[in-house]
Design a protein around this motif. Sequence first.
Motif, PDB file in Angstrom:
ATOM      1  N   GLU A 158       0.837  -1.203   0.000  1.00  0.00           N
ATOM      2  CA  GLU A 158       0.000   0.000   0.000  1.00  0.00           C
ATOM      3  C   GLU A 158       0.868   1.249   0.000  1.00  0.00           C
ATOM      4  OE1 GLU A 158      -3.662   1.982  -0.065  1.00  0.00           O
ATOM      5  OE2 GLU A 158      -3.229  -0.150  -0.245  1.00  0.00           O
ATOM      6  N   ALA A 159       1.985   1.173   0.713  1.00  0.00           N
ATOM      7  CA  ALA A 159       2.886   2.328   0.775  1.00  0.00           C
ATOM      8  C   ALA A 159       3.473   2.646  -0.601  1.00  0.00           C
ATOM      9  CB  ALA A 159       4.007   2.055   1.782  1.00  0.00           C
ATOM     10  N   GLU A 160       3.795   1.610  -1.358  1.00  0.00           N
ATOM     11  CA  GLU A 160       4.346   1.825  -2.695  1.00  0.00           C
ATOM     12  C   GLU A 160       3.316   2.453  -3.624  1.00  0.00           C
ATOM     13  OE1 GLU A 160       7.532  -1.595  -3.671  1.00  0.00           O
ATOM     14  OE2 GLU A 160       5.600  -2.356  -2.944  1.00  0.00           O
ATOM     15  N   VAL A 161       2.082   1.998  -3.510  1.00  0.00           N
ATOM     16  CA  VAL A 161       1.026   2.556  -4.349  1.00  0.00           C
ATOM     17  C   VAL A 161       0.806   4.023  -4.001  1.00  0.00           C
ATOM     18  CG1 VAL A 161      -1.402   2.406  -5.016  1.00  0.00           C
ATOM     19  CG2 VAL A 161      -0.106   0.324  -4.557  1.00  0.00           C
ATOM     20  N   ARG A 162       0.751   4.330  -2.707  1.00  0.00           N
ATOM     21  CA  ARG A 162       0.517   5.722  -2.291  1.00  0.00           C
ATOM     22  C   ARG A 162       1.694   6.614  -2.685  1.00  0.00           C
ATOM     23  NH1 ARG A 162      -2.772   8.812   0.673  1.00  0.00           N
ATOM     24  NH2 ARG A 162      -4.131   7.083   1.217  1.00  0.00           N
ATOM     25  N   GLU A 166       1.521   9.939  -4.908  1.00  0.00           N
ATOM     26  CA  GLU A 166       2.042  11.228  -4.458  1.00  0.00           C
ATOM     27  C   GLU A 166       2.952  11.844  -5.518  1.00  0.00           C
ATOM     28  OE1 GLU A 166       1.399  13.047  -1.927  1.00  0.00           O
ATOM     29  OE2 GLU A 166       0.337  11.736  -0.530  1.00  0.00           O
ATOM     30  N   GLU A 167       3.743  10.998  -6.170  1.00  0.00           N
ATOM     31  CA  GLU A 167       4.696  11.497  -7.160  1.00  0.00           C
ATOM     32  C   GLU A 167       4.025  11.881  -8.479  1.00  0.00           C
ATOM     33  OE1 GLU A 167       7.428   8.294  -7.462  1.00  0.00           O
ATOM     34  OE2 GLU A 167       8.456   8.757  -5.557  1.00  0.00           O
ATOM     35  N   HIS A 168       2.833  11.340  -8.747  1.00  0.00           N
ATOM     36  CA  HIS A 168       2.194  11.562 -10.040  1.00  0.00           C
ATOM     37  C   HIS A 168       0.774  12.123  -9.928  1.00  0.00           C
ATOM     38  CE1 HIS A 168       5.272   8.419 -10.729  1.00  0.00           C
ATOM     39  NE2 HIS A 168       5.419   8.991 -11.911  1.00  0.00           N
ATOM     40  N   TYR A 176      -6.980   9.857  -4.096  1.00  0.00           N
ATOM     41  CA  TYR A 176      -6.232   8.596  -4.081  1.00  0.00           C
ATOM     42  C   TYR A 176      -7.163   7.390  -4.149  1.00  0.00           C
ATOM     43  CZ  TYR A 176      -3.450   4.744  -2.196  1.00  0.00           C
ATOM     44  OH  TYR A 176      -2.834   3.532  -1.999  1.00  0.00           O
ATOM     45  N   GLU A 177      -8.255   7.426  -3.393  1.00  0.00           N
ATOM     46  CA  GLU A 177      -9.155   6.275  -3.327  1.00  0.00           C
ATOM     47  C   GLU A 177      -9.769   5.932  -4.686  1.00  0.00           C
ATOM     48  OE1 GLU A 177      -9.114   8.803  -1.274  1.00  0.00           O
ATOM     49  OE2 GLU A 177      -8.325   7.790   0.528  1.00  0.00           O
TER      50      GLU A 177
END
Length: 221
Positions: A158-162, A166-168, A176-177
Amino acid sequence: MGWLVLVSLGVARQAAAEEPAAPEGRVIDRVVAVIENQVLTLSELEFEARVTLVQLGGVRAAEAPLDEQTLQKALELAIGHRLLVAGADRLQAFQAERSEVEARLRSFRERFESEPALLGFLARHDADLEQLTAVLERGVRAERILDSRIRLRAQVSEAEVRRYWEEHKATLGGPYESVRDALKEKLVRESYRRLAKEELDKARASARVRRVAPFAREALP
């Protein structure tokens, strides 16, 4: 073994029992590569490349001339699949379920407007349903082997997805959801593709593979 030579003596002897001998001096086929003592010919490679194109939805593209870049990519895939399946054969593992192969064959058939169109495709490439089934079965087995090795490693947190969001987020739009599931699927797919390439590269690097054709000896980027 040269690019314009006849199929190797061992293969020629085996084929002689099944097919009439060609006139002396006639080129039967061109050797592209030798994979752990298994000869891969140009006609086999071209057929497998066209089968892949059809599977990707390009029935018309599969009838167009194949450029060297396409043949290079098809060759690396063919080598990787053969090495994976050969390793599984030694362990008597990862046999393809008949239902899987039949489903893959049905899907392939559906790419054509009719059965005569499919048979015409095969005839134009000096192949038959048995050869097509063998190619599809090898693909099924190779995919199962790769999946067993990398499916879990390809997952993203989940952290990688978030972090990716954040970067894009400026270009993604929406909260986000609303994009989380699509982003996770995209990242898993990219991770899977990268790990699959690494596994295939590793298999090729540790095997005896001799690339014979000029285009086959050119390194891919």
